[in-house]
Design a protein around this motif. Structure first.
Motif, PDB file in Angstrom:
ATOM      1  N   ASN A 167       1.121  -1.533  -6.640  1.00 56.28           N
ATOM      2  CA  ASN A 167      -0.043  -1.187  -5.538  1.00 56.28           C
ATOM      3  C   ASN A 167      -1.096  -2.465  -5.746  1.00 56.28           C
ATOM      4  N   TYR A 168      -1.287  -3.049  -6.243  1.00 56.87           N
ATOM      5  CA  TYR A 168      -3.016  -3.247  -6.384  1.00 56.87           C
ATOM      6  C   TYR A 168      -2.228  -5.496  -7.197  1.00 56.87           C
TER       7      TYR A 168
ATOM      8  N   ASN B  15       0.803  -1.171  -0.439  1.00 56.76           N
ATOM      9  CA  ASN B  15       0.410  -0.016  -0.048  1.00 56.76           C
ATOM     10  C   ASN B  15       0.632   1.377  -0.117  1.00 56.76           C
TER      11      ASN B  15
ATOM     12  N   CYS C 115      -4.012  -5.042   0.994  1.00 55.10           N
ATOM     13  CA  CYS C 115      -5.045  -4.926  -0.169  1.00 55.10           C
ATOM     14  C   CYS C 115      -6.009  -4.058   0.449  1.00 55.10           C
TER      15      CYS C 115
ATOM     16  N   MET D 242      -5.573  -0.678   0.136  1.00 55.02           N
ATOM     17  CA  MET D 242      -5.873   0.257  -0.703  1.00 55.02           C
ATOM     18  C   MET D 242      -6.855  -0.247  -1.994  1.00 55.02           C
ATOM     19  N   GLU D 243      -7.660  -1.580  -1.280  1.00 57.91           N
ATOM     20  CA  GLU D 243      -8.721  -2.156  -2.701  1.00 57.91           C
ATOM     21  C   GLU D 243      -9.263  -2.672  -1.904  1.00 57.91           C
TER      22      GLU D 243
END
Length: 262
Positions: free
Chosen positions: A156-157, A146, A182, A185-186
């Motif tokens: 990042n993803y 992140n 994770c 970030m999402e």
């Protein structure tokens, strides 16, 4: 039933590094991981693993100058020879310690730098590392991190990491799915685990856990880890869960979450 590995870089900081192996074993851990082993000889660490019946799960390849703020060199143009030398050192340690996974950190990139150039270097270095690792029966891991904890990190993803693995299509390269990173970030952890665990190609090679948002025990924060542990069993995940978190107080005192799984 999930298998948990203590991360000795973050846990058991009440004692020196080589004493953390004994502490983890006393608390019921069967596996360990850590960031970097290079301040100690491989033989010293192997002795601790053997003395306490522990399995080495993974560690990171050298990240460049960590003290100066570097966070990996695999995507950095002009550092390719250094990357090869540093990865060879990681391989030497893995041969002694017995782990089957090595995490390769991508490095930091400024917004004004050419991302496509960095990506091309990253892919070439990963292809080299995966090929060399395959000869030893090892697998390379790449991990999305992140950008709150590590601003500027190249990867990042989860989908970015999976796309890289699929594009290279060389085997012995998988994603390290850190649930903490994770979630920040999402989110949508369940859907992403289902999507990536069931991929016929690449997929998830290692998973790490921590509470969100403060990176304390998995029982602390917004995630329902008992649910996620059951989900991983249902998905057939047989790897380790690395406990890469900072204990809120004493490490052993905060392990109430772990006892039902021992």
């Amino acid at each position: 039933m999930p298998k948990f590995a203590a991360n000795l870089s973050m846990m058991y900081q009440e004692v020196d590094f080589l004493s953390r192996f004994e502490a983890a074993a006393k608390d019921g851990f069967k596996g360990v991981e850590f960031l970097f082993p290079y301040e100690h000889t491989a033989a010293e660490i192997r002795n601790q693993l053997d003395a306490h019946g522990l399995q080495q799960v993974m560690f990171n390849a050298p990240p460049g100058n960590w003290a100066a703020g570097e966070r990996g060199i695999a995507s950095l143009p002009g550092r390719e020879d250094e990357f090869k030398r540093s990865f060879d050192l990681a391989l030497q340690y893995a041969k002694v310690l017995g782990n089957r996974h090595i995490h390769v950190m991508a490095g930091l990139i400024d917004p004004e730098q050419d991302r496509e150039r960095h990506r091309a270097v990253y892919l070439r270095n990963l292809a080299y590392a995966a090929l060399v690792a395959s000869r030893e029966g090892l697998t390379i891991l790449i991990e999305p991190i992140n950008n709150r904890d590590m601003p500027g990190y190249f990867l990042n993803y989860q989908h970015q990491a999976q796309e890289i693995c699929e594009e290279l299509d060389i085997g012995h390269l998988q994603v390290q799915f850190d649930i903490y990173h994770c979630q920040i970030m999402e989110g949508d952890i369940t859907a992403k685990l289902k999507r990536d665990m069931l991929r016929s190609h690449a997929g998830i090679g290692h998973i790490q856990i921590a509470g969100v948002p403060n990176r304390h025990e998995p029982s602390d924060g917004e995630l329902n880890y008992p649910y996620l542990f059951k989900l991983l069993d249902q998905l057939g995940y047989e790897g380790w869960l690395g406990c890469e978190y900072r204990p809120r107080a004493g490490t052993s005192e905060g392990l109430g979450w772990l006892r039902p799984y021992l």
